[in-house]
Write a protein that holds these residues in place. Sequence first.
Motif, PDB file in Angstrom:
ATOM      1  N   GLY A  49       0.771  -1.244   0.000  1.00  0.00           N
ATOM      2  CA  GLY A  49       0.000   0.000   0.000  1.00  0.00           C
ATOM      3  C   GLY A  49       0.802   1.294   0.000  1.00  0.00           C
ATOM      4  N   ILE A  50       2.124   1.181   0.127  1.00  0.00           N
ATOM      5  CA  ILE A  50       2.959   2.396   0.139  1.00  0.00           C
ATOM      6  C   ILE A  50       2.915   3.085  -1.228  1.00  0.00           C
ATOM      7  CG2 ILE A  50       5.392   3.151   0.183  1.00  0.00           C
ATOM      8  CD1 ILE A  50       4.237   2.649   2.994  1.00  0.00           C
ATOM      9  N   ARG A  51       2.714   4.417  -1.220  1.00  0.00           N
ATOM     10  CA  ARG A  51       2.690   5.162  -2.479  1.00  0.00           C
ATOM     11  C   ARG A  51       3.724   6.285  -2.531  1.00  0.00           C
ATOM     12  NH1 ARG A  51       1.050   1.308  -3.825  1.00  0.00           N
ATOM     13  NH2 ARG A  51      -0.776   0.720  -5.044  1.00  0.00           N
ATOM     14  N   THR A  75       1.709   5.603 -10.168  1.00  0.00           N
ATOM     15  CA  THR A  75       1.145   6.496  -9.150  1.00  0.00           C
ATOM     16  C   THR A  75       2.035   6.557  -7.904  1.00  0.00           C
ATOM     17  OG1 THR A  75      -0.165   4.613  -8.440  1.00  0.00           O
ATOM     18  CG2 THR A  75      -1.273   6.242  -9.804  1.00  0.00           C
ATOM     19  N   VAL A  76       3.061   5.725  -7.865  1.00  0.00           N
ATOM     20  CA  VAL A  76       4.030   5.789  -6.765  1.00  0.00           C
ATOM     21  C   VAL A  76       4.899   7.020  -6.997  1.00  0.00           C
ATOM     22  CG1 VAL A  76       6.072   4.680  -5.792  1.00  0.00           C
ATOM     23  CG2 VAL A  76       4.056   3.313  -6.362  1.00  0.00           C
ATOM     24  N   SER A  77       5.098   7.831  -5.967  1.00  0.00           N
ATOM     25  CA  SER A  77       5.953   8.993  -6.198  1.00  0.00           C
ATOM     26  C   SER A  77       7.249   8.907  -5.398  1.00  0.00           C
ATOM     27  CB  SER A  77       5.186  10.307  -5.998  1.00  0.00           C
ATOM     28  OG  SER A  77       4.997  10.571  -4.658  1.00  0.00           O
ATOM     29  N   TRP A  78       8.300   9.355  -6.073  1.00  0.00           N
ATOM     30  CA  TRP A  78       9.661   9.267  -5.538  1.00  0.00           C
ATOM     31  C   TRP A  78      10.087  10.625  -5.013  1.00  0.00           C
ATOM     32  CZ3 TRP A  78      12.609   4.684  -5.615  1.00  0.00           C
ATOM     33  CH2 TRP A  78      12.024   3.610  -6.297  1.00  0.00           C
ATOM     34  N   HIS A  79      10.579  10.629  -3.787  1.00  0.00           N
ATOM     35  CA  HIS A  79      11.002  11.882  -3.157  1.00  0.00           C
ATOM     36  C   HIS A  79      12.491  11.827  -2.830  1.00  0.00           C
ATOM     37  CE1 HIS A  79       6.833  13.363  -1.679  1.00  0.00           C
ATOM     38  NE2 HIS A  79       6.656  12.441  -2.593  1.00  0.00           N
ATOM     39  N   LEU A  80      13.202  12.894  -3.143  1.00  0.00           N
ATOM     40  CA  LEU A  80      14.590  12.989  -2.705  1.00  0.00           C
ATOM     41  C   LEU A  80      14.606  13.656  -1.338  1.00  0.00           C
ATOM     42  CD1 LEU A  80      17.631  12.644  -3.312  1.00  0.00           C
ATOM     43  CD2 LEU A  80      17.608  14.989  -4.180  1.00  0.00           C
ATOM     44  N   ILE A  81      15.193  12.961  -0.363  1.00  0.00           N
ATOM     45  CA  ILE A  81      15.210  13.501   0.999  1.00  0.00           C
ATOM     46  C   ILE A  81      16.625  13.787   1.487  1.00  0.00           C
ATOM     47  CG2 ILE A  81      13.003  12.427   1.644  1.00  0.00           C
ATOM     48  CD1 ILE A  81      14.592  10.228   3.066  1.00  0.00           C
ATOM     49  N   GLY A  82      17.635  13.462   0.675  1.00  0.00           N
ATOM     50  CA  GLY A  82      19.021  13.730   1.059  1.00  0.00           C
ATOM     51  C   GLY A  82      19.551  14.969   0.356  1.00  0.00           C
ATOM     52  N   HIS A  83      20.671  15.457   0.819  1.00  0.00           N
ATOM     53  CA  HIS A  83      21.292  16.649   0.238  1.00  0.00           C
ATOM     54  C   HIS A  83      21.536  16.480  -1.267  1.00  0.00           C
ATOM     55  CE1 HIS A  83      23.781  20.149  -0.205  1.00  0.00           C
ATOM     56  NE2 HIS A  83      24.782  19.419  -0.664  1.00  0.00           N
ATOM     57  N   LEU A  84      21.212  17.498  -2.028  1.00  0.00           N
ATOM     58  CA  LEU A  84      21.404  17.447  -3.485  1.00  0.00           C
ATOM     59  C   LEU A  84      22.585  18.322  -3.888  1.00  0.00           C
ATOM     60  CD1 LEU A  84      20.528  16.603  -6.325  1.00  0.00           C
ATOM     61  CD2 LEU A  84      18.835  18.458  -6.280  1.00  0.00           C
ATOM     62  N   GLN A  85      23.606  17.673  -4.456  1.00  0.00           N
ATOM     63  CA  GLN A  85      24.745  18.430  -4.997  1.00  0.00           C
ATOM     64  C   GLN A  85      24.330  19.043  -6.322  1.00  0.00           C
ATOM     65  OE1 GLN A  85      27.125  14.816  -4.767  1.00  0.00           O
ATOM     66  NE2 GLN A  85      28.812  16.102  -4.068  1.00  0.00           N
ATOM     67  N   SER A  86      24.846  20.232  -6.609  1.00  0.00           N
ATOM     68  CA  SER A  86      24.359  20.923  -7.808  1.00  0.00           C
ATOM     69  C   SER A  86      24.665  20.133  -9.089  1.00  0.00           C
ATOM     70  CB  SER A  86      24.907  22.338  -7.872  1.00  0.00           C
ATOM     71  OG  SER A  86      26.301  22.303  -7.791  1.00  0.00           O
TER      72      SER A  86
END
Length: 230
Positions: A49-51, A75-86
């Motif tokens: 059930g995780i989306r 419909t599953v969405s991906w989130h970046l939660i760690g620091h993003l290097q340019s």
Amino acid sequence: MSLIESISGVYKKISHAAMKAGRDPSEVRLLAVTKTVSPELVREAVDAGIRLIGENRVQEASAKVEALRGVIPDTVSWHLIGHLQSNKARAAVGLFDVIQSLDSTELARRIDRYAGEAGKVQDLLIQVKLAGEEGKSGMSPDDLPVSIDALLELKNIRINGLMTIPPFFEDPEEARPYFRWLRELRDSLSGRGIELPELSMGMSGDYEVAVEEGATMVRVGTAIFGDRSY
Ligand SMILES: *Cc1c(COP(=O)(O)O)cnc(C)c1O
């Protein structure tokens, strides 16, 4: 414990914490943090059930998105939660539905440019560094009003809310003032006409307190998948 049991256990605690605070449990979404978790296990979590899925590295996420393409629903969405290097910003725009770790206006300008080139409006959360800890990323709360004004000029990004990672405490009650502070920041900005509905706060050790303080999304890894092997 099976994955289904641990996920439903987390949902139960979210509901309980929400009701305790007089909130509707459906206001709170669960993001499963899948760093170091195999694609196979991610698929099982989605079957349960995780989306919403959170990854903290672009490269690791890229491999998983690839492995799971056509295997899990889009419909599953991906989130970046760690620091993003340019230098990874372009790849991140290609991969993530939401980048939760926006920590500077320079990075926002870069994301805006890449999103424009990709014909996309990139959803973002601003990561706020409340404790001012050395070496951690995030915008300072004092800079937020001015930074947000600059971000609102950019047309290929959409700022949906705020994210924070409080300092680690053994006792989750000690994290409460940080969660409350993030909500108050959001409320004071909305008083200035800037709507930031999303509050991403709370991890395995403290998500119930975060929900009591207004979290709309909790980011939970260990309480779902067990201890990470690193
Ligand atoms: C790893 C991580 C989480 C999840 O932490 P757990 O304690 O395993 O629930 C949440 N947010 C961020 C930004 C993380 O890096």
